[in-house]
Scaffold this motif. Structure first.
Motif, PDB file in Angstrom:
ATOM      1  N   TRP A 149       0.833  -1.414  -0.125  1.00  0.00           N
ATOM      2  CA  TRP A 149      -0.077   0.096  -0.101  1.00  0.00           C
ATOM      3  C   TRP A 149       0.741   1.341   0.042  1.00  0.00           C
ATOM      4  O   TRP A 149       0.617   2.212  -0.323  1.00  0.00           O
ATOM      5  CB  TRP A 149      -1.028   0.004   1.248  1.00  0.00           C
ATOM      6  CG  TRP A 149      -0.190   0.124   2.592  1.00  0.00           C
ATOM      7  CD1 TRP A 149       0.213   1.153   3.135  1.00  0.00           C
ATOM      8  CD2 TRP A 149       0.210  -1.014   3.393  1.00  0.00           C
ATOM      9  NE1 TRP A 149       0.672   0.807   4.530  1.00  0.00           N
ATOM     10  CE2 TRP A 149       0.963  -0.565   4.421  1.00  0.00           C
ATOM     11  CE3 TRP A 149      -0.002  -2.345   3.159  1.00  0.00           C
ATOM     12  CZ2 TRP A 149       1.217  -1.362   5.306  1.00  0.00           C
ATOM     13  CZ3 TRP A 149       0.475  -3.360   4.380  1.00  0.00           C
ATOM     14  CH2 TRP A 149       1.223  -2.773   5.380  1.00  0.00           C
ATOM     15  N   LEU A 150       2.287   1.198   0.280  1.00  0.00           N
ATOM     16  CA  LEU A 150       3.168   2.259   0.292  1.00  0.00           C
ATOM     17  C   LEU A 150       3.489   2.757  -1.109  1.00  0.00           C
ATOM     18  O   LEU A 150       4.109   3.884  -1.352  1.00  0.00           O
ATOM     19  CB  LEU A 150       3.955   2.212   1.487  1.00  0.00           C
ATOM     20  CG  LEU A 150       3.693   2.003   2.855  1.00  0.00           C
ATOM     21  CD1 LEU A 150       4.939   1.430   3.675  1.00  0.00           C
ATOM     22  CD2 LEU A 150       3.349   3.345   3.247  1.00  0.00           C
ATOM     23  N   ASP A 151       3.212   1.893  -1.935  1.00  0.00           N
ATOM     24  CA  ASP A 151       3.622   2.238  -3.342  1.00  0.00           C
ATOM     25  C   ASP A 151       2.021   2.597  -4.093  1.00  0.00           C
ATOM     26  O   ASP A 151       1.249   2.016  -4.348  1.00  0.00           O
ATOM     27  CB  ASP A 151       4.238   1.135  -4.097  1.00  0.00           C
ATOM     28  CG  ASP A 151       4.255   1.380  -5.594  1.00  0.00           C
ATOM     29  OD1 ASP A 151       3.833   2.505  -6.228  1.00  0.00           O
ATOM     30  OD2 ASP A 151       4.895   0.377  -6.336  1.00  0.00           O
ATOM     31  N   PRO A 152       2.129   4.147  -4.531  1.00  0.00           N
ATOM     32  CA  PRO A 152       0.859   4.473  -5.085  1.00  0.00           C
ATOM     33  C   PRO A 152       0.297   3.656  -6.026  1.00  0.00           C
ATOM     34  O   PRO A 152      -0.862   3.525  -6.298  1.00  0.00           O
ATOM     35  CB  PRO A 152       1.103   6.050  -5.323  1.00  0.00           C
ATOM     36  CG  PRO A 152       2.460   6.491  -4.620  1.00  0.00           C
ATOM     37  CD  PRO A 152       3.069   5.191  -4.281  1.00  0.00           C
ATOM     38  N   VAL A 153       1.182   2.973  -6.924  1.00  0.00           N
ATOM     39  CA  VAL A 153       0.747   2.371  -8.045  1.00  0.00           C
ATOM     40  C   VAL A 153       0.257   1.168  -7.764  1.00  0.00           C
ATOM     41  O   VAL A 153      -0.917   0.725  -8.080  1.00  0.00           O
ATOM     42  CB  VAL A 153       1.876   2.098  -9.001  1.00  0.00           C
ATOM     43  CG1 VAL A 153       1.459   1.131 -10.265  1.00  0.00           C
ATOM     44  CG2 VAL A 153       2.448   3.642  -9.686  1.00  0.00           C
ATOM     45  N   ALA A 213       9.342  -1.959   5.648  1.00  0.00           N
ATOM     46  CA  ALA A 213       8.178  -1.501   4.890  1.00  0.00           C
ATOM     47  C   ALA A 213       8.368  -0.696   3.651  1.00  0.00           C
ATOM     48  O   ALA A 213       7.282  -0.322   3.102  1.00  0.00           O
ATOM     49  CB  ALA A 213       7.361  -0.797   6.008  1.00  0.00           C
ATOM     50  N   PHE A 214       9.509  -0.310   3.269  1.00  0.00           N
ATOM     51  CA  PHE A 214       9.665   0.556   2.216  1.00  0.00           C
ATOM     52  C   PHE A 214      10.294   0.113   1.140  1.00  0.00           C
ATOM     53  O   PHE A 214      10.779   0.884   0.104  1.00  0.00           O
ATOM     54  CB  PHE A 214      10.507   1.797   2.839  1.00  0.00           C
ATOM     55  CG  PHE A 214       9.588   2.430   3.937  1.00  0.00           C
ATOM     56  CD1 PHE A 214       8.746   3.558   3.479  1.00  0.00           C
ATOM     57  CD2 PHE A 214       9.863   2.204   5.253  1.00  0.00           C
ATOM     58  CE1 PHE A 214       7.936   3.822   4.670  1.00  0.00           C
ATOM     59  CE2 PHE A 214       9.318   2.636   6.173  1.00  0.00           C
ATOM     60  CZ  PHE A 214       8.153   3.757   5.834  1.00  0.00           C
ATOM     61  N   PRO A 215      10.406  -1.225   0.909  1.00  0.00           N
ATOM     62  CA  PRO A 215      11.161  -1.881  -0.481  1.00  0.00           C
ATOM     63  C   PRO A 215      10.161  -1.240  -1.707  1.00  0.00           C
ATOM     64  O   PRO A 215      10.873  -1.015  -2.877  1.00  0.00           O
ATOM     65  CB  PRO A 215      11.120  -3.241  -0.474  1.00  0.00           C
ATOM     66  CG  PRO A 215      10.003  -3.499   0.392  1.00  0.00           C
ATOM     67  CD  PRO A 215      10.010  -2.612   1.477  1.00  0.00           C
ATOM     68  N   TYR A 216       8.911  -1.129  -1.635  1.00  0.00           N
ATOM     69  CA  TYR A 216       8.327  -0.714  -2.979  1.00  0.00           C
ATOM     70  C   TYR A 216       8.330   0.567  -3.299  1.00  0.00           C
ATOM     71  O   TYR A 216       8.295   0.841  -4.489  1.00  0.00           O
ATOM     72  CB  TYR A 216       6.676  -1.098  -2.570  1.00  0.00           C
ATOM     73  CG  TYR A 216       6.456  -2.466  -2.563  1.00  0.00           C
ATOM     74  CD1 TYR A 216       6.246  -3.419  -3.617  1.00  0.00           C
ATOM     75  CD2 TYR A 216       6.322  -3.008  -1.303  1.00  0.00           C
ATOM     76  CE1 TYR A 216       6.335  -4.562  -3.580  1.00  0.00           C
ATOM     77  CE2 TYR A 216       6.123  -4.524  -1.223  1.00  0.00           C
ATOM     78  CZ  TYR A 216       6.015  -5.198  -2.010  1.00  0.00           C
ATOM     79  OH  TYR A 216       5.816  -6.688  -1.835  1.00  0.00           O
TER      80      TYR A 216
END
Length: 310
Positions: A149-153, A213-216
């Motif tokens: 969900w942390l990737d807007p795409v 949590a932030f790889p995307y």
């Protein structure tokens, strides 16, 4: 330029659960709205955005509660037992859900997997452990990282999955679901454009993280994540602190990121001792339940990432 994202070391034991579709549990003529339950905040934001006013949307895991290690309550079982639709993030994140659904004994429940069809990231970076080698490590991402969900795409794809699931389960409100989803998707596309424009000159920006949590975000916007540093949340020893300092120095970290609302004394000490700037970065597992909160939090993340990557 390198960055450090310092967040609580949460992990997730991944397991893939098949979503179930059954449109036979819709409200009867006397019921006013379809009842939808969602698992935790990001899924709730997206579902509420799509449902609008035509369905009642509840959340099982209150914002700020760690969904990775959540234990279901009797109220959760009751909510699912009386619900028409359940929306989950999937990718094994909600470990509590399988037994809770069984206990609810609601054979007509429709389950929507918001992450269906999303290509997940498995190996995100090297892992530098501060724990002893003989210690057990629970909640590893064995089937992929669930924080899509942390990737807007990918958030857009989750909204599409939720939209399609709601329409299949509640076709009488198809037009409302389509219109609400279209408006939210447009905002997500605009957000993605903002990220691309603001981070288009930060391809050399490298970070390590204490919460994977932030790889995307890193992959989507050409940032580089080089390591996940695992630090015990309890009984932090001087050796653990030194290993964190060594990781900062090893990767030439210039900026520290902290989860909003977390009073992390180790992080504060590191930033002061190493003379590094401290910025907040939000994983959106805590916050407001208004669907617009997603954009508020993500735009703040973008500002802080851009500032830290200068």
């Amino acid at each position: 330029m390198a960055l450090l994202i310092f967040l609580p070391a949460y992990g997730c034991n991944e397991s893939n659960n098949d979503s179930r579709t059954n449109a036979g549990n819709l409200p009867d003529a006397k019921s006013s709205k379809t009842k939808v339950v969602t698992t935790f905040l990001p899924v709730h934001l997206f579902t509420k955005a799509v449902a609008g006013d035509v369905a009642d949307v509840e959340i099982l895991v209150n914002p700020g509660t760690d969904v990775h290690e959540y234990q279901a309550t009797p109220d959760n079982v009751k909510a699912i037992a009386t619900a028409n639709i359940l929306v989950k993030n999937g990718l094994g994140l909600e470990e509590f859900l399988e037994d809770t659904v069984k206990n609810a004994q609601n054979p007509k429940l429709v389950e929507i997997d918001a992450s269906k069809g999303i290509k997940v990231i498995n190996d995100i970076a090297s892992v530098e452990e501060t724990k002893h080698k003989d210690q057990d490590h629970k909640h590893e991402h064995t089937d992929g990282n669930p924080h899509v969900w942390l990737d807007p795409v990918f958030a857009k794809q989750q909204v599409i999955n939720i939209r399609d699931g709601l329409i299949a389960a509640d076709p009488g409100n198809k037009e409302a679901y389509q219109n609400n989803a279209a408006a939210y998707i447009q905002e997500l596309e605009n957000l993605n454009n903002e990220f691309q424009q603001s981070l288009n000159t930060t391809s050399n920006c490298t970070f390590i993280t204490f919460h994977d949590a932030f790889p995307y975000i890193a992959k989507r916007y050409n940032l580089k994540q080089v390591a996940v540093v695992k630090i015990p949340e309890d009984q932090l020893s001087p050796a653990d602190v030194q290993k964190a300092i060594n990781a900062v120095k090893k990767y030439k970290v210039k900026t520290l990121f902290s989860e909003p609302g977390v009073d992390n004394k180790l992080l504060t000490s590191l930033s002061q001792d190493l003379k590094l700037t401290l910025y907040p970065l939000d994983s959106l597992e805590n916050g407001e339940t208004n669907p617009q909160y997603y954009f508020q939090a993500m735009k703040a993340n973008l500002q802080n990432l851009a500032a830290g990557c200068k």
